[in-house]
Write an enzyme that holds these catalytic residues in place. Structure first.
Site, short mmCIF file in Angstrom:
data_model
loop_
_atom_site.label_atom_id
_atom_site.label_comp_id
_atom_site.label_asym_id
_atom_site.label_seq_id
_atom_site.Cartn_x
_atom_site.Cartn_y
_atom_site.Cartn_z
N ARG A 93 8.97 3.79 98.23
CA ARG A 93 9.31 4.55 97.02
C ARG A 93 8.89 3.87 95.73
O ARG A 93 8.99 4.45 94.67
CB ARG A 93 10.82 4.80 96.98
CG ARG A 93 11.29 5.77 98.05
CD ARG A 93 12.81 5.88 98.07
NE ARG A 93 13.43 4.62 98.48
CZ ARG A 93 14.74 4.40 98.44
NH1 ARG A 93 15.56 5.33 97.98
NH2 ARG A 93 15.23 3.23 98.83
N ARG A 120 6.34 12.55 99.50
CA ARG A 120 7.63 12.73 100.18
C ARG A 120 8.52 13.76 99.50
O ARG A 120 9.52 14.21 100.06
CB ARG A 120 8.38 11.38 100.20
CG ARG A 120 8.09 10.51 101.38
CD ARG A 120 9.08 10.65 102.53
NE ARG A 120 10.45 10.33 102.20
CZ ARG A 120 11.42 11.22 102.16
NH1 ARG A 120 11.19 12.48 102.38
NH2 ARG A 120 12.64 10.84 101.87
N TYR A 167 24.63 0.56 113.45
CA TYR A 167 24.54 1.87 112.77
C TYR A 167 25.23 2.97 113.57
O TYR A 167 25.91 3.83 113.02
CB TYR A 167 23.07 2.28 112.58
CG TYR A 167 22.41 1.70 111.36
CD1 TYR A 167 22.77 2.11 110.08
CD2 TYR A 167 21.39 0.75 111.47
CE1 TYR A 167 22.14 1.61 108.95
CE2 TYR A 167 20.75 0.23 110.35
CZ TYR A 167 21.14 0.67 109.09
OH TYR A 167 20.51 0.16 107.98
#
Length: 367
Positions: free
Chosen positions: A41, A50, A164
């Site tokens: 990014r 994106r 996670y």
């Protein structure tokens, strides 16, 4: 009968193998460099590509993954590309739902809460059926790179993925996932073994698709102490290196160099040096000389500039890179950051980092 070869064929010839030579411990004219999260990014073109797409839809589009992987290479003389993907595609392959929540990052709407929840996971995963889109992205990207630099494939390591899956997202303490290790050690090992088996197949599939090196990300190693790391992380990290190598051999696939990056696991560097990987990646919280002393001369080191150093003025970045190279030496070394690039970093400063590695290491090699 030998197994039919799935060997990648018909790819363009590799023009710059500096990264692979360093990974294998061969001499290099300069120190190779790439950045974790180099497709990211911080690049305006990444944000444009994106913009309208859901994150995991992007991961499932080989064409977009290829474009995002190539973007940083159009700007910077990096010595390797790393396929654009995410470590959480593996829990998805096991049947779990993951969404990218704005401002929150990856989120599991239904994390694993009880031991019984393990029964909801696919016990046998056909990686080509579940993760074939990653393999397609790798093959397409390898062709599109036109041999410019090698392509790295990767996976999350079992403990990091488990954390996670149990936490349901990021966490500062990992208290839920770690409580499983203390309360349900057997179930934790079952889950870690299941993940290990899938990861081995997944990494072998990436090589068959054209990956020329592999990195295993144990990003959450720092949440474990030495004993838990020894019990719940290291055995699986070792098994992955062993399993991948023996499958590559039996399927007549190239034996590619493997990198292990266990963030904040200084306490385990001597063990990681013997875990079966050609390269050990380091975060920025250890001195190069200390890492080299613990790991020895026969393993290539990768890292470890503090990512936040890229906020410094360009001249300062050059000085920090020079110091880092003096600490590691220019050989058996791959320059990188100690973690990934952040979204607000200036592409020009990333360029300054890459150029400083090349310039200073060439100069040091001459003198």
């Amino acid at each position: 009968l030998s197994a039919p070869s799935r060997s990648p064929k018909g790819f363009p010839e590799l023009k710059n193998d500096t990264f692979l030579r360093a990974a294998r411990g061969e001499d290099t004219a300069y120190t190779p460099v790439w950045c974790m999260r180099q497709a990211g990014r911080y690049l305006p073109e990444f944000r444009e590509t994106r913009a309208a797409q859901d994150f995991f839809a992007t991961c499932r589009s080989p064409k977009v993954c290829c474009e995002l992987t190539l973007q940083p290479l159009r700007r910077f003389p990096l010595d390797a590309a790393i396929i654009f993907s995410d470590i959480l595609v593996v829990p998805q392959a096991l049947g779990m739902d993951v969404v990218m929540a704005p401002g929150k990052g990856p989120t599991f709407p239904e994390p694993l809460k009880e031991v019984e929840d393990l029964l909801k996971l696919r016990q046998k995963v056909d990686v080509t059926a579940e993760l074939g889109y990653v393999f397609q992205a790798i093959t397409l990207t390898r062709h599109s790179l036109e041999g410019k630099v090698p392509l790295i494939g990767f996976s999350g390591a079992p403990w990091t993925l488990m954390s996670y899956m149990v936490e349901g997202g990021g966490s500062t303490t990992m208290a839920k996932a770690k409580s499983w290790l203390y309360r349900h050690p057997n179930a934790s090992h079952r889950l870690l073994r299941l993940l290990t088996n899938v990861i081995i197949d997944y990494l072998v599939g990436q090589v068959a698709a054209g990956a020329q090196a592999l990195q295993l990300f144990e990003s959450h190693a720092g949440h474990l102490g030495p004993e838990q790391f020894q019990d719940f992380a290291l055995p699986y990290i070792r098994d992955i290196a062993r399993g991948v190598k023996s499958k590559l051999k039996s399927e007549a696939l190239p034996l590619v160099p493997m990198i292990v990056f266990a963030k904040d696991a200084h306490y385990a560097l001597p063990e990681l040096a013997r875990a079966g990987y050609e390269v050990v990646g380091l975060d920025w919280t250890i001195r190069p000389q200390d890492a080299r002393a613990q790991i020895g001369k026969d393993i290539t080191l990768q890292g470890n500039l503090d990512p936040c150093a890229l906020y410094a003025p360009k001249e300062k970045i050059g000085e920090l890179v020079k110091k880092m190279l003096e600490g590691f030496g220019t050989q058996r070394y791959i320059a990188n950051l100690g973690h990934g690039l952040y979204p607000d970093m200036s592409p020009e400063h990333v360029g300054a980092f890459v150029e400083a590695v090349h310039a200073h290491s060439r100069h040091m090699n001459k003198h």
